[in-house]
Design a protein around this motif. Structure first.
Motif, PDB file in Angstrom:
ATOM      1  N   MET A  70       0.798  -1.221   0.000  1.00 12.57           N
ATOM      2  CA  MET A  70       0.000   0.000   0.000  1.00 12.57           C
ATOM      3  C   MET A  70       0.836   1.279   0.000  1.00 12.57           C
ATOM      4  O   MET A  70       0.620   2.177  -0.817  1.00 12.57           O
ATOM      5  N   PHE A 155      -7.146   0.407  -0.228  1.00 14.81           N
ATOM      6  CA  PHE A 155      -6.244  -0.616  -0.736  1.00 14.81           C
ATOM      7  C   PHE A 155      -6.392  -1.867   0.138  1.00 14.81           C
ATOM      8  O   PHE A 155      -6.167  -1.811   1.354  1.00 14.81           O
ATOM      9  N   CYS A 195      -5.156  -5.194  -4.185  1.00  8.38           N
ATOM     10  CA  CYS A 195      -3.855  -5.070  -4.849  1.00  8.38           C
ATOM     11  C   CYS A 195      -2.890  -6.187  -4.495  1.00  8.38           C
ATOM     12  O   CYS A 195      -1.736  -6.168  -4.937  1.00  8.38           O
TER      13      CYS A 195
END
Length: 328
Positions: A70, A155, A195
């Motif tokens: 992140m 995220f 992610c």
């Protein structure tokens, strides 16, 4: 710096060792030409390999030690980032990072899991396993975003919520459940991107949004494959089989409308080129944020509600054949 190859990248690893050996020798025109040719072959091989990854291989890519986390994305995507700490009830959970920043010149709030990029950082961040105070901190910041009418960018990158005794004592299940309810009702734009690993309720506790994006080689699942195999078959070694049965890959989830878009990654995964991976995420977030921010509050909230309410209906077969057979 060389990036570690994964177990299924053995043909690539052989070529990389050959390239490294040639670079240790005195440079000549022939050697330079050979290195360029081999580097091109590496790219071709990676492109071919990563076009046909199995679900378990995607898990390995999502967990790669060099994959951007992140704060790597925050440093490249945002300006003026100011971290905000604490849940105002117990502590500041280092596994979840929150703060304010500017995205393309516009003020936003940022929330997300932070795994850490080296051993010291991973221990400090508890390997991305968030505790209840982390989810309460995240909710506090998102409610602040609602108050100031600023969008939230999330995220998601965690194996799961922290399962330790102290986490249970402080009500991790309640904290996650509260986030699910409150994020569904927050009157501000929310764009989520998975992610890395999106594991269990630990991921879902931050993943309620107007748009849920997912990187090409990320995974998003109700449980990690090892845990699934241990529960269903009493054998964690069957993790490869579990990964296939869980439908955890981005194409699977897009087909089931769990996510809204797959964000492409550089050839060989995001860990091969952090800058390019960031640029691809930048474009996707900017586009979706502009779309949801243009909606009226009532329309945006209704669409968010219907998005999650419709999951599992009309042929969305969440339980695949192997798991269904075990469940019966």
């Amino acid at each position: 710096m060389a990036v570690d190859t994964l177990e299924f990248e053995e043909p690539v690893a052989i070529l990389l060792k050959e390239i490294q050996a040639l670079r240790l020798m005195p440079a000549t025109p022939d050697r330079t030409t050979t290195i360029v040719r081999l580097e091109n072959r590496v790219q071709e091989l990676r492109a071919e390999l990563f076009t046909h990854l199995t679900p378990w291989q995607r898990v390995l890519v999502a967990r790669h030690a060099d994959r951007p986390v992140m704060l790597d994305y925050v440093a490249r995507l945002f300006t003026g980032f100011t971290e905000l700490h604490g849940d105002r009830r117990f502590a500041d959970d280092k596994a979840i990072v929150t703060g304010m920043a500017h995205f393309h010149g516009e003020p936003v709030f940022i929330v997300g899991h932070q795994k850490g990029s080296d051993t010291k950082q991973k221990i400090y961040r508890n390997f991305g396993y968030a505790k209840p105070e982390g989810y309460r901190k995240a909710l506090r910041i998102m409610q602040m975003a609602e108050k100031f009418k600023r969008p939230v960018i999330v995220f998601v990158d965690t194996p799961a919520a922290y399962p330790g005794v102290e986490s249970e004592e402080r009500g991790v299940a309640e904290a996650i459940a509260l986030n699910l309810r409150e994020m569904a009702l927050l009157d501000t734009s929310i764009v989520v991107i998975v992610c890395g690993e999106g594991g269990s309720g630990g991921a879902l506790g931050l993943a309620i949004g107007d748009r849920v994006l997912m990187q090409e080689f990320a995974v998003y699942s109700v449980i990690p494959p090892e845990g699934c195999a241990a529960i269903l078959w009493r054998d964690s070694a069957r993790k490869v089989e579990a990964a296939g049965a869980l439908k955890i890959t981005a194409p699977d989830l897009l087909a089931m409308s769990i996510i809204d878009e797959i964000v492409p990654e550089p050839v060989g995964g995001a860990h091969q080129d952090h800058a390019l991976a960031t640029a691809l995420i930048d474009e996707a977030i900017a586009r979706h944020l502009a779309e949801v921010s243009a909606m009226s509050s009532a329309d945006r909230l209704e669409r968010r509600y219907q998005k999650f309410r419709s999951m599992g209906r009309e042929g969305h077969a969440f339980v695949s054949a192997p798991l269904a057979a075990v469940a019966e």
